[in-house]
Scaffold this active site. Sequence first.
Site, PDB file in Angstrom:
ATOM      1  N   HIS A 112       0.712  -1.243   0.046  1.00 60.61           N
ATOM      2  CA  HIS A 112      -0.040  -0.008   0.199  1.00 60.61           C
ATOM      3  C   HIS A 112       0.824   1.367   0.005  1.00 60.61           C
ATOM      4  O   HIS A 112       0.537   2.234   0.883  1.00 60.61           O
ATOM      5  CB  HIS A 112      -0.888  -0.080   1.204  1.00 60.61           C
ATOM      6  N   HIS A 183      -9.636   2.122   0.705  1.00 55.93           N
ATOM      7  CA  HIS A 183      -9.391   1.136   1.515  1.00 55.93           C
ATOM      8  C   HIS A 183     -10.713   1.291   2.529  1.00 55.93           C
ATOM      9  O   HIS A 183     -10.471   1.172   3.795  1.00 55.93           O
ATOM     10  CB  HIS A 183      -8.109   1.117   2.196  1.00 55.93           C
ATOM     11  N   GLU A 319     -11.731  -3.760  -2.839  1.00 53.75           N
ATOM     12  CA  GLU A 319     -10.787  -2.693  -3.401  1.00 53.75           C
ATOM     13  C   GLU A 319     -10.605  -2.855  -4.829  1.00 53.75           C
ATOM     14  O   GLU A 319      -9.846  -3.964  -5.121  1.00 53.75           O
ATOM     15  CB  GLU A 319      -9.348  -2.815  -2.767  1.00 53.75           C
TER      16      GLU A 319
HETATM   17  C1  GLA Z   1      -5.200  -5.120   1.923  1.00 59.20           C
HETATM   18  C2  GLA Z   1      -4.214  -6.570   2.204  1.00 59.20           C
HETATM   19  C3  GLA Z   1      -4.638  -6.986   3.404  1.00 59.20           C
HETATM   20  C4  GLA Z   1      -4.198  -6.160   4.771  1.00 59.20           C
HETATM   21  C5  GLA Z   1      -4.968  -5.004   4.395  1.00 59.20           C
HETATM   22  C6  GLA Z   1      -4.835  -3.947   5.644  1.00 59.20           C
HETATM   23  O1  GLA Z   1      -6.531  -5.356   2.017  1.00 59.20           O
HETATM   24  O2  GLA Z   1      -4.544  -7.263   1.097  1.00 59.20           O
HETATM   25  O3  GLA Z   1      -3.639  -7.970   3.343  1.00 59.20           O
HETATM   26  O4  GLA Z   1      -3.035  -5.631   4.695  1.00 59.20           O
HETATM   27  O5  GLA Z   1      -4.839  -4.375   3.208  1.00 59.20           O
HETATM   28  O6  GLA Z   1      -4.632  -4.525   6.939  1.00 59.20           O
END
Ligand code: GLA
Length: 355
Positions: A112, A183, A319
């Site tokens: 991210h 997110h 997402e």
């Molecule tokens: C995303 C990732 C997950 C986790 C979340 C945040 O969705 O795919 O593995 O890291 O973000 O906790």
Amino acid sequence: MKTIALLLMLNTYATTCKPARTDFITLRNQGITARFIRYGARLVSLDVPDKQGKPVNIVWGFDSEAAYRACKTDPYYGAIIGRYGNRIAKAAFTLNGHTYQLDKNDHGNSLHGGLSGLHTKEWQASFKTDTSVTFTCESPDGEGGYPGKLLISVTYTLTNSKGLRIDYKAITDKTTVLNLTNHAYWNLNGPGSGSILRHTLMIRTDKYTPVDSLLIPTGEIKALAGTPLDFHYGRKIGVRIDDHHAQLHYGKGYDHNFVFRPHSLQTKLAQVTGDRSGITMSVYSDQPGLQFYSGNFMAGKNTMNGGAKDNFRSGFCLETQHYPDSPNQPGFPSTVLRPGETYRSTTIYQFSAEK
Ligand code: GLA
């Protein structure tokens, strides 16, 4: 001069409005109310009428902007994610013969956008009407290890047909990679109402990108049929979430990218219904992937909406994105953005409620 020209190209900077630093920015349309903060350009809450017509907030969020900043275990609540949504293996990729080293923030991989990802940025609320707000920010050349100065704009709009539309735009001054998403953690019965396992989910595809034990794609695009990850025909999230299957073991539940090709903004990628509220959310996007994450790392560490704890699997994320680790996967659609090009992507979360 160059910066001004780039800003004008994004064409959303026409009017400047500067809310006080701690203000929530509120939009209203068609009985839906959305609130945002500048920190991470985050969606803080979304009130949607349930089957009785009563507004229910369906997004996990803190009650103040200060609480977001103070949160030590922030799993990106409601935030805009970038420069690269999801993981880049070994926190490195090669572009035009040069290898770029990124922040390692997830078991030696980059997740991210790394430590200074867009979720940590002070965005400007550059333009606002009653039903839409545009956030803008600049990411300097080299930030998080990524090449190119990037100018980004994200516009949230409450549409006349009960949707939350997100339009992303960006330009760069050097060739780079980019994969933006939002997110938000959803609970269509309302945060604090328990787990999301009785929500009914449909993901309208028959393919996904399997991952290894660190959630990095293997590079394959595989069939979902016969696996506990197959939501093509719709079923409750919890029915097979604890099946013995390597992919569920790696993700501690669902944490997978579903594949949509060909696709357009008219493609409905997914539909979810809250069993108590009767609220249905449909997801439309022009993006080729959708990460379904079932809140497996939520651990009740944060006190959020009106005192609710963010317990295990009490929220889920959908997402819209390019596939994880695309910069290292020649078989995946490209995420390269070059000077002179404009990155654009649109996602619509559409709401209704059945009596
Ligand atoms: C995303 C990732 C997950 C986790 C979340 C945040 O969705 O795919 O593995 O890291 O973000 O906790």
